[in-house]
Design a protein around this motif. Structure first.
Motif, mmCIF file in Angstrom:
data_model
loop_
_atom_site.group_PDB
_atom_site.id
_atom_site.type_symbol
_atom_site.label_atom_id
_atom_site.label_comp_id
_atom_site.label_asym_id
_atom_site.label_seq_id
_atom_site.Cartn_x
_atom_site.Cartn_y
_atom_site.Cartn_z
ATOM 1 N N ILE A 17 17.408 78.478 115.125
ATOM 2 C CA ILE A 17 17.437 77.056 115.466
ATOM 3 C C ILE A 17 16.131 76.586 116.096
ATOM 4 C CG2 ILE A 17 18.480 75.370 117.033
ATOM 5 C CD1 ILE A 17 20.108 75.869 114.560
ATOM 6 N N HIS A 18 15.645 77.332 117.069
ATOM 7 C CA HIS A 18 14.500 76.840 117.848
ATOM 8 C C HIS A 18 13.163 77.044 117.148
ATOM 9 C CE1 HIS A 18 16.813 75.601 121.280
ATOM 10 N NE2 HIS A 18 17.436 76.748 121.313
ATOM 11 N N ASN A 19 13.190 77.624 115.949
ATOM 12 C CA ASN A 19 11.958 77.734 115.164
ATOM 13 C C ASN A 19 12.006 76.885 113.899
ATOM 14 O OD1 ASN A 19 10.115 79.859 116.448
ATOM 15 N ND2 ASN A 19 12.076 80.930 116.419
ATOM 16 N N MET A 20 13.111 76.147 113.706
ATOM 17 C CA MET A 20 13.257 75.332 112.501
ATOM 18 C C MET A 20 12.327 74.136 112.493
ATOM 19 S SD MET A 20 17.384 75.310 111.914
ATOM 20 C CE MET A 20 17.310 74.128 110.574
ATOM 21 N N PHE A 21 12.177 73.492 113.639
ATOM 22 C CA PHE A 21 11.360 72.275 113.723
ATOM 23 C C PHE A 21 9.902 72.676 113.933
ATOM 24 C CE2 PHE A 21 15.623 70.979 114.550
ATOM 25 C CZ PHE A 21 15.726 69.700 114.035
ATOM 26 N N SER A 22 9.248 73.048 112.845
ATOM 27 C CA SER A 22 7.878 73.573 112.931
ATOM 28 C C SER A 22 7.103 73.170 111.690
ATOM 29 C CB SER A 22 7.920 75.101 113.065
ATOM 30 O OG SER A 22 8.597 75.679 111.960
ATOM 31 N N LEU A 23 5.824 73.473 111.696
ATOM 32 C CA LEU A 23 5.007 73.208 110.516
ATOM 33 C C LEU A 23 5.479 74.092 109.363
ATOM 34 C CD1 LEU A 23 1.466 73.031 112.163
ATOM 35 C CD2 LEU A 23 2.732 71.126 111.160
ATOM 36 N N PRO A 24 5.459 73.585 108.144
ATOM 37 C CA PRO A 24 5.981 74.340 106.996
ATOM 38 C C PRO A 24 5.030 75.434 106.535
ATOM 39 C CG PRO A 24 5.148 72.232 106.252
ATOM 40 C CD PRO A 24 5.029 72.219 107.753
ATOM 41 N N ILE A 25 4.734 76.374 107.419
ATOM 42 C CA ILE A 25 3.816 77.472 107.110
ATOM 43 C C ILE A 25 4.587 78.780 107.234
ATOM 44 C CG2 ILE A 25 1.668 78.634 107.722
ATOM 45 C CD1 ILE A 25 0.724 75.993 108.937
ATOM 46 N N GLU A 26 4.804 79.467 106.119
ATOM 47 C CA GLU A 26 5.627 80.679 106.096
ATOM 48 C C GLU A 26 4.743 81.916 106.222
ATOM 49 O OE1 GLU A 26 9.073 82.722 103.304
ATOM 50 O OE2 GLU A 26 8.394 80.686 102.895
ATOM 51 N N LEU A 27 4.141 82.069 107.382
ATOM 52 C CA LEU A 27 3.287 83.219 107.670
ATOM 53 C C LEU A 27 3.701 83.831 109.000
ATOM 54 C CD1 LEU A 27 -0.233 81.791 106.672
ATOM 55 C CD2 LEU A 27 1.126 83.469 105.397
ATOM 56 N N PRO A 28 3.523 85.157 109.181
ATOM 57 C CA PRO A 28 3.889 85.807 110.451
ATOM 58 C C PRO A 28 3.256 85.097 111.645
ATOM 59 C CG PRO A 28 3.351 87.467 108.808
ATOM 60 C CD PRO A 28 3.005 86.133 108.197
ATOM 61 N N GLY A 29 4.055 84.921 112.669
ATOM 62 C CA GLY A 29 3.575 84.248 113.877
ATOM 63 C C GLY A 29 3.945 82.778 113.929
ATOM 64 N N PHE A 30 4.215 82.173 112.769
ATOM 65 C CA PHE A 30 4.588 80.758 112.729
ATOM 66 C C PHE A 30 6.101 80.602 112.848
ATOM 67 C CE2 PHE A 30 0.364 80.597 110.966
ATOM 68 C CZ PHE A 30 -0.137 79.370 111.393
ATOM 69 N N GLY A 31 6.520 79.420 113.326
ATOM 70 C CA GLY A 31 7.923 79.179 113.586
ATOM 71 C C GLY A 31 8.803 79.342 112.362
ATOM 72 N N LEU A 32 8.361 78.842 111.212
ATOM 73 C CA LEU A 32 9.170 78.911 109.997
ATOM 74 C C LEU A 32 9.453 80.359 109.610
ATOM 75 C CD1 LEU A 32 10.596 77.626 107.618
ATOM 76 C CD2 LEU A 32 8.385 77.444 106.446
ATOM 77 N N TYR A 33 8.480 81.220 109.742
ATOM 78 C CA TYR A 33 8.645 82.645 109.422
ATOM 79 C C TYR A 33 9.729 83.269 110.308
ATOM 80 C CZ TYR A 33 7.392 87.554 108.641
ATOM 81 O OH TYR A 33 7.430 88.895 108.329
#
Length: 541
Positions: free
Chosen positions: A269-285
């Protein structure tokens, strides 16, 4: 940039009123504009018409205002980004006579996302104060028009599949997946799926959930009283998750298992509202990784449930229903539906319950009136038919949801350019309808910033759609509206009514910080976790 006559004719952008092309001859920079100075090519009439070339203070971004020496790199980047995003809107023939809404778009690619996350609710409030009920921004990877007001909300929500379609930020779409009801763009597919899922929240199903909800609430209240001091938001979050896990996902979980599942879920839930970047370290990942773990747990629970006869189970969950209705080849689709239902019910319900504790803690007289309404009633034997008698308790829940709606805004994709308050809402952009904005600015509510459950005695009944409230009802948009009205709204109302009744009857509590600051992303909650001192009521009947 566009400086020849043919380009000026094509875009109708670079000519003044007498249609003389605005080129370098119009400015002090010489006979032609080249290189960096090309970006200051502008026309005051077009600026006024399209709201394209002004900074955050409303100053004209042109050679006349700044000149090459004052057009700093940061401002130049924002200008070019603004120009790039909005240029096609000017070339769009639909409603080309209308300006697009005023506002700013921030920096290339990231837009104003960082400022949105950092400023929280103040981000939208400051822009609404400055630009009004319709303005543009760029958040969570999308150019967005933000709107508020009952009339505007009705137009957006009732224009499904004609002017708009469901549109959530890319990161949320990626996490919830294509089988989520709220992510379905096709209106026919959405209707078919909704027709199935709505059975989960019919009166008979809700009545079956009451014993589970009541038992879970009472268990947590007893624990709070034993502990004495708690943090309200984390405790409400755990309570909401256990209820969702039992009623929706069919888990028979103890505290240890519940905490483990809740940790996984919270990471998603708390990483869903993030930039759409699917890389390690980013919220979406991180969110996708947590979702994968949650899907695995639900799949394991499906296997466990299929090995237990229905009559031997302690409760009938939403998952049980889907397993009966859907083919075995659709198991992943079933799992994704359960994840979405938990997402829709858990964080929103936990936020609303925490807001109940906060507002009731600030207004002891409201608690007193709820207790007077309960009297000596035995709440342990309540059914769905008994709840309407507790009218004031229901007013409390409605006022809490008006003050702090768990979902602050909804998102739609613009399919076709249309007009709103004299502005062009451009095709291809995202339009965000502000629920909290509308609640706090609606003329329907006197002293809208004051918590007052009694106001609902004199307000229309928004639970039913009538010819008299077709537009007025959108002044209270907690559960959305139109074809995509929240299908779980009756489940949410049931949980909140039972929570208010049981917490007021069973315990006393005191806020340790009555002026706690609220954070609104992804849902409203106290920044300090809402510390409380809780004790059992001595005269609890």
């Amino acid at each position: 940039m566009l400086s020849d006559g043919r380009s000026g004719s094509r875009y109708s952008l670079l000519r003044d009123e007498p249609c003389s092309l605005l080129s370098g001859e119009s400015y002090d920079s010489g006979p032609s504009l080249k290189g960096e100075s090309d970006i200051v090519l502008s026309c005051e009439s077009c600026v006024s018409r399209y709201n394209l070339l002004r900074d955050e203070s409303g100053n004209l971004l042109s050679g006349e205002s700044y000149g090459r020496q004052n057009f700093n790199p940061s401002l130049r980047k924002k200008f070019c980004w603004n120009y790039y995003i909005t240029l096609w809107c000017v070339t769009d023939n639909e409603l080309s006579h209308l300006p697009i809404p005023p506002g700013t778009l921030g920096y290339p690619f990231i837009g104003e996302t960082i400022e949105f996350i950092r400023k929280n609710d103040r981000f939208y409030k400051s822009r609404q104060d400055k630009y009004g009920s319709v303005y543009r921004t760029h958040v969570l990877g999308r150019p967005t028009i933000r709107v508020s007001g009952a009339h505007n909300l009705r137009k957006i929500l009732m224009s499904e599949n004609s002017y708009v379609s469901s549109q959530w930020p890319p990161s949320i779409r990626k996490v919830l997946g294509p089988y989520a009801l709220s992510m379905m763009d096709d209106i026919h597919e959405h209707k078919e799926r909704k027709r199935l899922l709505i059975n989960l929240f019919l009166p008979d199903a809700l009545n079956d959930h009451i014993p589970i909800i009541r038992k879970t609430i009472k268990h947590f209240i007893d624990e709070w009283c034993q502990k004495g001091k708690i943090l309200g938001y984390p405790q409400c979050r755990n309570l909401a998750f256990i209820m969702a896990a039992k009623c929706l996902a069919g888990f028979e979980c103890d505290d240890e298992m519940g905490n483990e599942l809740s940790t996984i879920y919270q990471s998603m839930i708390h990483n869903m509202f993030s930039l759409p970047i699917e890389l390690p370290g980013f919220g979406l990942y991180k969110a996708l990784k947590a979702k994968k773990q949650l899907i695995q747990r639900i799949s394991e629970n499906i296997q466990n449930l299929q090995n237990i006869p229905v009559d031997d189970r302690k409760g009938v969950s939403a998952l049980d229903f889907l397993l009966r209705e859907e083919d075995e080849n659709c198991r992943f689709k079933t799992c994704e539906s359960i994840v979405e239902l938990m997402f829709a019910s858990h964080d929103t319900t936990s936020s609303a319950m925490c807001s109940c504790l906060m507002f009731l803690g600030k207004y002891p007289n409201v608690i007193k009136k709820v207790r007077e309404e309960i009297g000596s009633d035995d709440l342990d034997n309540l059914t769905l038919n008994d709840l309407p008698k507790y009218k004031y308790a229901y007013n409390v829940t409605k006022e809490v949801l008006r003050m702090t709606p768990p979902v602050g805004a909804g998102y739609r994709k613009v399919l076709k350019s249309f007009q709103l308050e004299g502005y062009k809402i451009p095709k291809g952009w995202t339009v965000a309808y502000g629920i909290r904005d509308t609640h706090h600015t609606s003329p329907l509510y006197t002293n809208s910033d004051v918590f007052n459950p009694d106001r609902w005695d004199d307000l229309p009944n928004f639970d039913r759609i009538t010819p008299d409230n077709l537009e007025t009802r959108y002044n209270y948009a907690t559960f959305g509206g139109g074809p995509r009205t929240c299908i779980g709204k009756d489940f949410a109302k049931l949980v909140l009514k039972l929570f208010v009744l049981h917490v007021c009857k069973s315990c006393d509590w005191k806020l340790e910080n009555k002026d706690a600051e609220l954070y609104y992303i992804p849902v409203p909650r106290a920044v300090d976790g809402l510390p409380l001192v809780v004790q059992k009521r001595k005269n609890d009947h």
